[in-house]
Design a protein around this motif. Structure first.
Motif, PDB file in Angstrom:
ATOM      1  N   ALA A 115      23.845  19.802  57.228  1.00 45.89           N
ATOM      2  CA  ALA A 115      22.947  19.557  58.557  1.00 45.89           C
ATOM      3  C   ALA A 115      23.161  20.854  59.439  1.00 45.89           C
ATOM      4  N   LEU A 116      23.930  21.595  59.194  1.00 42.17           N
ATOM      5  CA  LEU A 116      24.095  22.858  59.894  1.00 42.17           C
ATOM      6  C   LEU A 116      22.621  23.581  60.228  1.00 42.17           C
ATOM      7  N   GLY A 117      22.394  23.804  61.444  1.00 46.37           N
ATOM      8  CA  GLY A 117      21.280  24.373  62.236  1.00 46.37           C
ATOM      9  C   GLY A 117      20.071  23.218  62.508  1.00 46.37           C
ATOM     10  N   ALA A 118      20.453  21.850  62.440  1.00 48.62           N
ATOM     11  CA  ALA A 118      19.728  20.795  62.780  1.00 48.62           C
ATOM     12  C   ALA A 118      19.783  20.723  64.153  1.00 48.62           C
ATOM     13  N   ARG A 119      18.557  20.218  64.896  1.00 50.89           N
ATOM     14  CA  ARG A 119      18.745  20.370  66.253  1.00 50.89           C
ATOM     15  C   ARG A 119      19.335  19.293  66.895  1.00 50.89           C
ATOM     16  N   PHE A 120      19.933  19.547  68.168  1.00 48.92           N
ATOM     17  CA  PHE A 120      20.768  18.508  68.746  1.00 48.92           C
ATOM     18  C   PHE A 120      19.738  17.513  69.401  1.00 48.92           C
ATOM     19  N   ARG A 121      19.928  16.231  69.262  1.00 53.64           N
ATOM     20  CA  ARG A 121      19.002  15.512  69.895  1.00 53.64           C
ATOM     21  C   ARG A 121      20.231  14.148  70.291  1.00 53.64           C
ATOM     22  N   LEU A 122      20.398  13.732  71.570  1.00 56.98           N
ATOM     23  CA  LEU A 122      21.003  12.681  72.106  1.00 56.98           C
ATOM     24  C   LEU A 122      20.662  11.331  71.415  1.00 56.98           C
ATOM     25  N   HIS A 123      21.557  10.678  70.497  1.00 54.61           N
ATOM     26  CA  HIS A 123      21.403   9.478  69.739  1.00 54.61           C
ATOM     27  C   HIS A 123      20.576   9.795  68.382  1.00 54.61           C
ATOM     28  N   GLY A 124      20.414  10.959  68.346  1.00 55.71           N
ATOM     29  CA  GLY A 124      19.748  11.288  66.986  1.00 55.71           C
ATOM     30  C   GLY A 124      20.480  11.083  65.771  1.00 55.71           C
ATOM     31  N   ARG A 125      19.745  10.589  64.660  1.00 56.47           N
ATOM     32  CA  ARG A 125      20.345  10.214  63.519  1.00 56.47           C
ATOM     33  C   ARG A 125      20.029  10.644  62.098  1.00 56.47           C
ATOM     34  N   THR A 126      18.999  11.450  62.417  1.00 58.04           N
ATOM     35  CA  THR A 126      18.528  12.294  61.094  1.00 58.04           C
ATOM     36  C   THR A 126      18.586  13.816  61.191  1.00 58.04           C
ATOM     37  N   VAL A 127      18.550  14.619  60.143  1.00 55.63           N
ATOM     38  CA  VAL A 127      18.745  16.037  60.110  1.00 55.63           C
ATOM     39  C   VAL A 127      17.218  16.496  60.590  1.00 55.63           C
ATOM     40  N   ALA A 128      16.236  15.868  60.184  1.00 54.39           N
ATOM     41  CA  ALA A 128      14.858  16.130  60.659  1.00 54.39           C
ATOM     42  C   ALA A 128      14.467  15.800  61.973  1.00 54.39           C
ATOM     43  N   GLY A 129      14.965  14.717  62.276  1.00 56.69           N
ATOM     44  CA  GLY A 129      14.861  14.341  64.087  1.00 56.69           C
ATOM     45  C   GLY A 129      15.659  14.968  64.786  1.00 56.69           C
TER      46      GLY A 129
END
Length: 129
Positions: free
Chosen positions: A10-24
């Motif tokens: 998952a390194l590099g995946a964007r930060f998103r509060l409550h995010g649950r997927t690498v893509a999202g």
């Protein structure tokens, strides 16, 4: 080591509060859920929390209620609960030389050397074979 491999994936995946997927995108809870699912965890993942919800006792109850076992010293792949500041809790996955975590300031999942924050506790997912 599946948890560590999943976190590294998952390194590099964007930060998103409550995010649950690498893509999202992922937050620290989403990153930990991804890592624990790689170990066989099938339970519910908390949601609806605030970015600064510092109830450590509640977090510990949730961790232990999910079947993780508290350990004295974290090994690579273990879950860590950290306190980056007053009223703040943060989850990370222990790596060989530091942690992998969803960094809200950098806006992505990163691996950082060492432990920059106080450790509240460490847990290991123990599969029942």
């Amino acid at each position: 080591m599946s948890a560590l491999a999943a976190a590294r994936g998952a390194l590099g995946a964007r930060f998103r509060l409550h995010g649950r997927t690498v893509a999202g995108g992922l937050d620290c809870v989403g990153l930990v859920a991804l890592a624990l699912r790689a170990e066989g965890f099938t339970g519910e993942v908390p949601s609806g929390y605030a970015l600064r919800s510092g109830d450590a006792a509640r977090a510990v109850r949730a961790i232990e209620g999910a079947g993780l076992v508290r350990v004295e010293a974290a090994l690579p792949g273990d879950l860590m609960l950290l306190r980056p500041g007053p009223g703040q809790l943060h989850f990370a996955i222990r790596s060989e030389a530091g942690i992998i975590h969803a960094d809200a300031m950098l806006r992505r999942v990163v691996e950082r050397p060492g432990l920059a924050w106080p450790v509240i506790g460490a847990w290991r997912f123990c599969r029942e074979d």
